[in-house]
Design a protein around this motif. Structure first.
Motif, mmCIF file in Angstrom:
data_model
loop_
_atom_site.group_PDB
_atom_site.id
_atom_site.type_symbol
_atom_site.label_atom_id
_atom_site.label_comp_id
_atom_site.label_asym_id
_atom_site.label_seq_id
_atom_site.Cartn_x
_atom_site.Cartn_y
_atom_site.Cartn_z
ATOM 1 N N ARG A 124 10.169 9.694 -5.128
ATOM 2 C CA ARG A 124 11.162 10.287 -5.367
ATOM 3 C C ARG A 124 11.374 10.228 -7.156
ATOM 4 N N GLY A 125 11.460 11.400 -7.394
ATOM 5 C CA GLY A 125 11.583 12.280 -8.703
ATOM 6 C C GLY A 125 11.898 13.098 -9.127
ATOM 7 N N ALA A 126 11.520 13.392 -10.574
ATOM 8 C CA ALA A 126 12.281 14.816 -10.378
ATOM 9 C C ALA A 126 11.470 15.520 -12.071
ATOM 10 N N SER B 42 16.857 17.094 -10.751
ATOM 11 C CA SER B 42 17.793 16.376 -10.231
ATOM 12 C C SER B 42 16.739 15.613 -9.406
ATOM 13 N N TYR B 43 17.246 14.955 -9.369
ATOM 14 C CA TYR B 43 16.116 13.480 -8.121
ATOM 15 C C TYR B 43 15.998 14.084 -6.721
ATOM 16 N N TRP C 152 13.531 13.060 -2.979
ATOM 17 C CA TRP C 152 12.605 12.623 -2.304
ATOM 18 C C TRP C 152 11.644 13.807 -1.756
ATOM 19 N N LYS D 24 9.052 12.896 -14.095
ATOM 20 C CA LYS D 24 9.855 11.394 -14.392
ATOM 21 C C LYS D 24 9.681 10.730 -12.445
ATOM 22 N N ASP E 105 10.922 7.613 -9.727
ATOM 23 C CA ASP E 105 11.384 5.715 -9.754
ATOM 24 C C ASP E 105 11.667 5.739 -8.686
#
Length: 103
Positions: free
Chosen positions: A24-26, A54-55, A57, A89, A91
């Motif tokens: 999961r990231g952006a 936007s975050y 998957w 990024k 998370d």
């Protein structure tokens, strides 16, 4: 974080099943797409491309195929490394043997 910096996760595979990776990231910069490389035990598993700031998957490589690996030893500990691009990024990371799993 500098280019080439990464995240490392140690894991042990319980059986010889195929393993699936979800990240999961952006992107950091709106309107861009950015990628980073995933490796297992130093072997390149392919790049993953984030396409939004936007975050979300992701579980596919830039080639469109799923991020998977198989035939890992069940008696050894393995290292998953996500080599980061400065413009992404991350998370959350999920490693699963369920091919139908969707976060």
């Amino acid at each position: 974080q500098t280019k080439g910096a990464g995240l490392e996760f140690l894991f042990q595979q319980e059986d010889s099943s195929t393993v699936y990776l979800w990240v999961r990231g952006a992107t950091i910069t709106p309107g861009t797409s950015q990628s980073f490389v995933s490796t297992v035990d130093g072997v390149n598993q392919g790049p993953i491309r984030f396409t939004t700031d936007s975050y979300a998957w992701y579980s596919t490589k830039t080639t469109g195929s799923r991020l998977t690996w198989s035939n890992l030893s069940t008696t050894a500990q393995h290292t998953l490394r996500l080599v980061n691009n400065v413009n992404v990024k991350i998370d959350k990371v999920i490693i699963t043997t369920d091919p139908n799993f969707t976060p």
